[in-house]
Design a protein around this motif. Structure first.
Motif, mmCIF file in Angstrom:
data_model
loop_
_atom_site.group_PDB
_atom_site.id
_atom_site.type_symbol
_atom_site.label_atom_id
_atom_site.label_comp_id
_atom_site.label_asym_id
_atom_site.label_seq_id
_atom_site.Cartn_x
_atom_site.Cartn_y
_atom_site.Cartn_z
ATOM 1 N N UNK A 19 39.569 35.663 40.379
ATOM 2 C CA UNK A 19 40.432 36.774 39.384
ATOM 3 C C UNK A 19 40.728 37.996 39.530
ATOM 4 N N UNK A 20 40.051 38.399 40.154
ATOM 5 C CA UNK A 20 39.754 39.628 40.720
ATOM 6 C C UNK A 20 39.843 40.091 41.476
ATOM 7 N N UNK A 21 39.712 40.020 42.947
ATOM 8 C CA UNK A 21 40.170 40.149 44.045
ATOM 9 C C UNK A 21 41.547 40.561 44.878
ATOM 10 N N UNK A 22 42.696 40.258 43.502
ATOM 11 C CA UNK A 22 43.951 41.116 44.230
ATOM 12 C C UNK A 22 44.412 42.040 43.573
ATOM 13 N N UNK A 23 42.737 42.555 42.398
ATOM 14 C CA UNK A 23 43.769 43.525 42.009
ATOM 15 C C UNK A 23 43.837 45.182 42.828
ATOM 16 N N UNK A 24 44.611 45.842 42.359
ATOM 17 C CA UNK A 24 44.683 47.231 43.118
ATOM 18 C C UNK A 24 43.320 48.257 43.563
ATOM 19 N N UNK A 25 43.090 48.106 41.950
ATOM 20 C CA UNK A 25 41.859 49.047 42.021
ATOM 21 C C UNK A 25 40.455 48.868 42.295
#
Length: 372
Positions: A100-106
């Motif tokens: 879910x979160x691995x590609x979030x830029x932050x």
């Protein structure tokens, strides 16, 4: 395949450390004012103890990442909370959150776990670490370790080790055992992993039951002063650490002491940020004994060279005044030493294997530019 993974890992780690992450634990309230406050002092990372595996925790994590992105900051993302590791479908749910979160830029780093202990926990964390490297090989995995007897068994569970120790309680300056903080870092150097220590910016009165067990009146506890924070920062940097985090923003705010952050902790962190920018891309040289070999020395010495410039660092690892010249483990270029930052003005020079300085004050940090 393995060679490709190693190359990706090295590229990722090099990118993170080129930036020298500076972050706070427990950024709360998570709002514009908090992000602006930490950014004001050169901090570019934050962490929160959020429970990803609840509806409220997932919503808070979404907000956490979006707020960081808005302020061009990064998140040390708390991956494991509660009893998720022992749940029947725990590994499946953890993988879902990674996806879910691995590609979030932050997302800057995964925060694997907080102070683990025991063989069972090690095996669980090794399994999650392998999952993280499979799903997101370009995102570093950080692990916080306490100074327990078995901390070394977790060596292969993370890319980055984050040792924590918070020695300032009720003792007047310079009696707090600050060397406990750097001694743990010294020992962790033996693990051969990049280190990002976690330094104390909280007052132990926020944890009354802990200090009462030691027969300490919580009301007598205090915050680390500027000299102690400076020792945390530069005593660590002398051992070539790759960033610094501070525990915790929430404690300071809940205690009604934003003034402490603004007037003391923040400026001390800013000084570290300014120096790391100065030496960014420079060559580090340890001028003390081999890192992690035996007991820590009574003082740390290190140097950085960049282009035609050179900076030297000398740190007193004791709470006592240390007189005399300071012997180095290897030769250094000779020249006079010009104080940098908040370094005390004192006549100093370096020649061969000695830094010539009349005395070091308790826990004192001396940062100089070399005048050839």
């Amino acid at each position: 395949m393995r060679k490709t993974f190693i190359c990706l890992w090295l590229l990722c780690i090099s990118s993170i450390f080129a930036e020298f992450p500076l972050g706070v634990y427990a950024l709360h309230p998570d709002n514009d004012a908090s992000h602006e406050l930490i950014g004001r002092f050169g901090l570019d990372y934050s962490q929160q103890y959020l429970h990803l595996y609840s509806e409220a925790g997932t919503g808070s994590t979404d907000k956490q990442l979006e707020m960081a992105a808005k302020h061009q900051q990064k998140i040390l993302l708390n991956l494991i909370r509660g009893d998720i590791l022992d749940a029947e479908d725990g590994m499946q749910r953890i993988r879902g959150m990674i996806q879910k979160y691995k590609n979030h830029p932050a997302l800057g780093m995964w925060y694997l776990f907080d102070e683990p202990a025991g063989e069972k926990r090690k095996e669980q964390l090794l399994q999650v670490y392998a999952m993280l490297k499979e799903e997101s090989p370009n995102i570093p995995v950080a692990l916080c370790l306490a100074w327990t007897k078995d901390y070394g068994i977790f060596k292969d569970c993370a890319d980055i080790i984050m040792p924590d120790s918070y020695p300032v309680k009720h003792q007047p300056f310079p009696e707090a055992p600050l060397k406990n903080f750097t001694h743990f870092i010294w020992d962790v150097c033996r693990m051969g992993k990049p280190i990002i220590p976690i330094a104390q910016i909280m007052n132990w009165k926020r944890y009354p039951s802990h200090v009462q067990k030691q027969d300490i009146d919580p009301k007598a506890c205090r915050y680390p002063n500027y000299e102690e924070l400076r020792y945390y920062n530069f005593g660590s940097l002398a051992m070539n650490v790759k960033g610094m985090f501070y525990y915790s923003f929430y404690d300071v705010v809940q205690d009604g002491r934003r003034d402490y952050f603004i007037e003391t902790a923040g400026p001390a962190i800013q000084e570290l940020r300014d120096f790391t920018k100065l030496i960014e891309g420079g060559e580090y040289t340890n001028l003390s004994k081999k890192l992690g070999a035996g007991l820590p020395p009574p003082y740390h010495a290190a140097a950085w060279s960049k282009d035609e410039k050179k900076w030297l660092l000398l740190v007193n690892n004791t709470g006592k005044e240390s007189p005399g010249n300071f012997k180095l483990e290897q030769d250094s270029e000779a020249g006079k030493l010009k104080p940098w930052g908040k370094t005390r003005a004192a006549e100093a020079s370096v020649s061969g294997q000695s830094i010539i300085l009349e005395t070091l004050q308790p826990w004192e940090v001396m940062v100089w530019g070399l005048i050839k």
